[in-house]
Design a protein around this motif. Sequence first.
Motif, short mmCIF file in Angstrom:
data_model
loop_
_atom_site.label_atom_id
_atom_site.label_comp_id
_atom_site.label_asym_id
_atom_site.label_seq_id
_atom_site.Cartn_x
_atom_site.Cartn_y
_atom_site.Cartn_z
N LYS A 1 38.81 37.65 58.89
CA LYS A 1 39.42 36.43 58.80
C LYS A 1 39.14 35.84 57.27
O LYS A 1 38.11 35.83 56.93
N PRO A 2 40.18 35.80 56.41
CA PRO A 2 39.98 35.15 55.12
C PRO A 2 39.35 33.71 55.02
O PRO A 2 39.67 32.98 55.80
N VAL A 3 38.05 33.32 54.23
CA VAL A 3 37.60 32.01 54.33
C VAL A 3 37.60 31.76 52.78
O VAL A 3 37.04 32.47 52.09
N ASN A 4 37.71 30.56 52.48
CA ASN A 4 37.79 29.98 51.01
C ASN A 4 36.22 29.97 50.90
O ASN A 4 35.35 29.43 51.35
N GLN A 5 35.87 30.39 49.59
CA GLN A 5 34.62 30.38 48.92
C GLN A 5 34.52 29.41 47.74
O GLN A 5 34.57 28.29 47.71
N ALA B 1 40.69 48.67 37.53
CA ALA B 1 41.84 48.01 36.78
C ALA B 1 43.02 48.01 37.60
O ALA B 1 43.91 46.68 37.48
N TYR B 2 43.39 48.95 38.46
CA TYR B 2 44.81 49.05 38.94
C TYR B 2 44.91 47.50 39.79
O TYR B 2 46.37 47.30 39.82
N PHE B 3 43.96 47.15 40.38
CA PHE B 3 44.15 46.00 41.07
C PHE B 3 44.61 44.69 40.39
O PHE B 3 45.14 43.66 41.00
N PHE B 4 44.78 44.72 38.94
CA PHE B 4 45.30 43.71 38.42
C PHE B 4 46.81 43.75 37.84
O PHE B 4 47.32 43.05 37.26
N GLU B 5 47.35 45.05 38.44
CA GLU B 5 48.73 45.28 37.93
C GLU B 5 49.76 44.28 38.30
O GLU B 5 50.76 44.25 37.61
N PRO B 6 49.63 43.72 39.35
CA PRO B 6 50.72 42.60 39.86
C PRO B 6 50.75 41.56 38.67
O PRO B 6 51.86 40.73 38.73
N ILE B 7 49.78 41.27 37.99
CA ILE B 7 49.57 40.05 37.08
C ILE B 7 50.72 40.50 35.50
O ILE B 7 50.63 41.53 35.07
N ASP B 8 51.38 39.24 35.35
CA ASP B 8 52.10 39.46 34.02
C ASP B 8 51.21 39.75 33.04
O ASP B 8 50.45 38.73 32.72
N ALA C 1 41.39 41.20 50.44
CA ALA C 1 41.00 42.22 49.29
C ALA C 1 41.38 43.62 49.63
O ALA C 1 41.62 44.03 50.50
N CYS C 2 41.44 44.33 48.22
CA CYS C 2 41.47 45.73 48.38
C CYS C 2 40.45 46.39 47.85
O CYS C 2 40.40 46.85 46.75
N LEU C 3 39.29 46.15 48.61
CA LEU C 3 37.99 46.70 48.05
C LEU C 3 37.99 48.08 47.99
O LEU C 3 37.78 48.73 49.13
N ALA C 4 38.33 48.83 46.97
CA ALA C 4 38.67 50.10 46.82
C ALA C 4 37.37 51.09 46.95
O ALA C 4 37.01 51.40 46.03
N LEU C 5 36.74 51.13 48.27
CA LEU C 5 35.34 51.70 48.25
C LEU C 5 35.42 52.97 48.70
O LEU C 5 35.19 53.11 49.92
N ALA C 6 35.08 54.22 47.83
CA ALA C 6 35.22 55.56 48.79
C ALA C 6 33.98 55.58 49.52
O ALA C 6 32.99 55.12 49.09
N LEU C 7 34.02 56.10 50.67
CA LEU C 7 32.85 56.17 51.73
C LEU C 7 31.62 56.61 51.13
O LEU C 7 31.61 57.89 50.69
N ALA C 8 30.64 55.90 51.09
CA ALA C 8 29.36 56.46 50.48
C ALA C 8 28.62 57.36 51.20
O ALA C 8 28.96 57.82 52.48
N ALA C 9 27.57 58.12 50.75
CA ALA C 9 26.86 58.87 51.24
C ALA C 9 26.34 58.63 52.48
O ALA C 9 25.85 57.41 52.50
N PRO D 1 47.69 36.53 47.35
CA PRO D 1 46.19 35.93 47.70
C PRO D 1 45.20 36.65 48.73
O PRO D 1 43.97 36.58 48.61
N LEU D 2 45.87 37.67 49.38
CA LEU D 2 44.92 38.62 50.35
C LEU D 2 44.11 39.41 49.69
O LEU D 2 43.31 39.98 50.17
N ARG D 3 44.48 39.67 48.33
CA ARG D 3 43.50 40.69 47.52
C ARG D 3 42.32 40.12 46.91
O ARG D 3 41.52 40.71 46.53
N LEU D 4 42.20 38.75 46.93
CA LEU D 4 41.40 37.99 46.00
C LEU D 4 39.91 38.09 46.48
O LEU D 4 39.02 37.16 45.69
N GLY D 5 39.45 38.83 47.79
CA GLY D 5 38.00 38.88 48.07
C GLY D 5 37.41 40.04 47.65
O GLY D 5 36.47 40.33 47.78
#
Length: 545
Positions: A86-90, A141-148, A18-26, A190-194
Amino acid sequence: MRGKSVRSRWVVGIAGSACLALALAACGGSSTKTTASPAAGGGGTILAYGSEPQNPLLPANTNETGGGRIMKLLFEGLISYDSAGKPVNQVAESINTTDAQNYTIKLKPGWKFTNGEPVNAKSFVDAWNFGALIDNAQLNAYFFEPIDGYKEVHPDAEGAKATAKTMKGLKVVDDSTFTVKLATPQASFPLRLGYTAFYPMPQSAYKNIKAQGESPVGNGSYMLDGKWVHNVDIKVKKNPDYKGTMVAKNAGVDVKVYTDATAGYTDLQANNLDVLDSIPDNALATFKADLGTRAINQPAGVFQAFDFPLYQPEWKTANSKKVRQAISMAIDRDQITKTIFQGTRTPATDFSSPVVQGYSKTIGGDVFKYDPVKAKALLAEAGGFTGKLEISYNADGSHKAWVDAVCNSIKNAIAIDCVGKSYPDFKSLRDPITKGTMKYQFRAGWQMDYPALENFLAPLYAKGAGSNDSHYDNPAFDALLKKGDSAKTLDESIASFQDAEKLLVADMPSVPLWYSNTTGGYSEKVSNVKFDVFGVPVYTEITKK
């Protein structure tokens, strides 16, 4: 968030990261004391340290750790990541492709949202389209950019309107199958989908999106327990219908909102808090002795930095990048990590983390080394710096000491008047940063989603990325990211990303400071406490004694 296993090429039949774009919280603390009460589901309720989420709890609009930890409790995606990354199918049964551009995703049966709605292909396709549409102004929204079709729903030009409501690259085949066509081949997709942005949402969400953000209906290990009491806590309870691998071994989690790190640590020592994932600076020298075997100090994919608002006039000049490089060279990272952080930080040498493949000890060159002589010469070459350098931070976290130390180092090395600028809390700091109106330098950080070099680069520095807080814009950098994404081998991919990182060293939109260990601890009332490679407690495994 500002992200887990090396950027590998899981393609056929396996989900990714995944690309969990989380700015470090307080790093905060509340003095509220709560006693956990037994509840159905076993194990009692876990009292956990947290911070107030910046935004409503929507998958595509959550990009900081305060909200991110709640989303991970309430939602489950196509995949998740285990404690080692490690990625795990859910929800995904399989994610298949023959050309790295067209993917067929099949879902496991039986998954439901906590309101009883089925989790089906439409749940994902609709959520992704909602997240991508520019009208909805979702931070991720940026994370959907690869999609046609992304450009039609989210055009680049300022003020441009969407010419479509949905991405043509997403198609529902049947209840358990949907297809994804990318604009160009990306074996790593697929690596981003979590990541949080890719979570599904129920159809009820679109009838009242505000209500969904305030009281999320999810499909995760837990479900909301009562209301989100802002600036106090968010309680979740075990979801009895959860179908994944992360089944809760406790009755629920009460995430307490803290506004002072020291208060959180005090509560932990008094057994009024069960798990803390941020030891305050003033306890770093003693927390191992204080907590004994209950102390946590382990490497994590986290780095700290401070960013420059490149949209402000002083940073738009031709020589300003040399000024930023000189500032970096004026910081004695080694001394600060030893004296302020008691060895729980490692001086940065690049823009990533030692836990990812592609990390480099040398890519930063002299720019990451403390050298007052070279820093002064470079600053003079750039024409000097006038005015005051202010580094802003949130006062509800443990930041004042290191900001002061960084400023003192800069002042002593190159005579720039540097001071810290305090904001009362994390939200008040983040709001002007998110709006692009911040006037000062600002503390920053990144918590990886999976151990991949790209995850430390694209979300933070690609044009238009949701966590590109400095508004860095370099077409050559973006081109190298795309080259790395479409590379046929891991080595080729990393080489392109490292070339992109060299441009960051030259432009210096941000000053990486150090890599963080996870420092935390747990109370005498709980067992089976583990922290994952991302620095987050594995809440589902914790049990009450």
